[in-house]
Scaffold this motif. Sequence first.
Motif, PDB file in Angstrom:
ATOM      1  N   HIS A  35       0.828  -1.206   0.000  1.00  0.00           N
ATOM      2  CA  HIS A  35       0.000   0.000   0.000  1.00  0.00           C
ATOM      3  C   HIS A  35       0.867   1.262   0.000  1.00  0.00           C
ATOM      4  CE1 HIS A  35      -3.817   1.975   1.964  1.00  0.00           C
ATOM      5  NE2 HIS A  35      -3.620   2.403   0.734  1.00  0.00           N
TER       6      HIS A  35
ATOM      7  N   HIS B 141      -3.079   9.695   1.243  1.00  0.00           N
ATOM      8  CA  HIS B 141      -2.217   8.698   1.886  1.00  0.00           C
ATOM      9  C   HIS B 141      -1.153   9.332   2.769  1.00  0.00           C
ATOM     10  CE1 HIS B 141      -4.077   6.201  -1.259  1.00  0.00           C
ATOM     11  NE2 HIS B 141      -3.877   5.202  -0.427  1.00  0.00           N
TER      12      HIS B 141
ATOM     13  N   HIS C 211      -7.557  -2.316  -1.592  1.00  0.00           N
ATOM     14  CA  HIS C 211      -6.117  -2.529  -1.410  1.00  0.00           C
ATOM     15  C   HIS C 211      -5.666  -2.237   0.031  1.00  0.00           C
ATOM     16  CE1 HIS C 211      -5.349   1.857  -2.969  1.00  0.00           C
ATOM     17  NE2 HIS C 211      -5.314   1.871  -1.677  1.00  0.00           N
TER      18      HIS C 211
ATOM     19  N   TRP D  91     -13.028   7.105   0.627  1.00  0.00           N
ATOM     20  CA  TRP D  91     -12.500   7.466   1.939  1.00  0.00           C
ATOM     21  C   TRP D  91     -13.609   7.994   2.837  1.00  0.00           C
ATOM     22  CZ3 TRP D  91      -7.137   7.544   3.174  1.00  0.00           C
ATOM     23  CH2 TRP D  91      -6.296   7.196   2.102  1.00  0.00           C
TER      24      TRP D  91
ATOM     25  N   ASP E 227      -9.078   4.753   4.654  1.00  0.00           N
ATOM     26  CA  ASP E 227      -9.038   4.330   3.251  1.00  0.00           C
ATOM     27  C   ASP E 227      -9.869   3.058   3.131  1.00  0.00           C
ATOM     28  OD1 ASP E 227      -8.343   3.440   0.715  1.00  0.00           O
ATOM     29  OD2 ASP E 227      -6.184   3.740   0.996  1.00  0.00           O
TER      30      ASP E 227
END
Length: 191
Positions: A27, A74, A161, A123, A157
């Motif tokens: 990630h 991120h 993934h 998100w 998130d």
Amino acid sequence: MKYELPVLPYETGALEPVIGKQTIELHYGKHLQTYITNLNNLIAGTKFEDADLVTIVKESDGPLFNNAGQTLNHNIYFLSFSPNGGGEPSGKLAEAIKSEFGDFENFKKEFNAAAVSLFGSGWAWLAKDASGKLSIVKEPNGGNPVTKGLTPLLGFDVWEHAYYLDYQNRRADHVSALWDIIDWKAVESRY
Ligand code: MN
């Protein structure tokens, strides 16, 4: 400006069992690196070349918005965790949560519901407005509350993934577990 991976304040395996080492390696090391590489390629030679990330997210669209948004998202996400995290916020943020949501448990319940009910990739955010008032914001794909004039404080998130290796389809279990590694000092510093 060339954007780079943020330095993680923990080892890649340090957040286990909430987030597995392999998930962090992919990630952070692959997905986030790809967003950053794409961002750098897309701004090269454009008016955004020396712009800060929030400005790019607010003023761009298409592939640039997607990659700038995911870089911003991120950068906040990975710097919101600690192997010694969990518990509850304190100070002004704790007061604001109590004022808006009644108590911390109810805030978590509403935030979890937003994260779990978001259809597809995206998100869940805790954000504040200019007066400090809090809200929970659901954003699809690479969205960030800065496009609504809000300041993001904490983001979960819910792209697959982020959890599929550790939790497969059980997004709700992943979201519930994340509270155990939240670094509230980092979140409070954004408030
Ligand atoms: Mn992600």
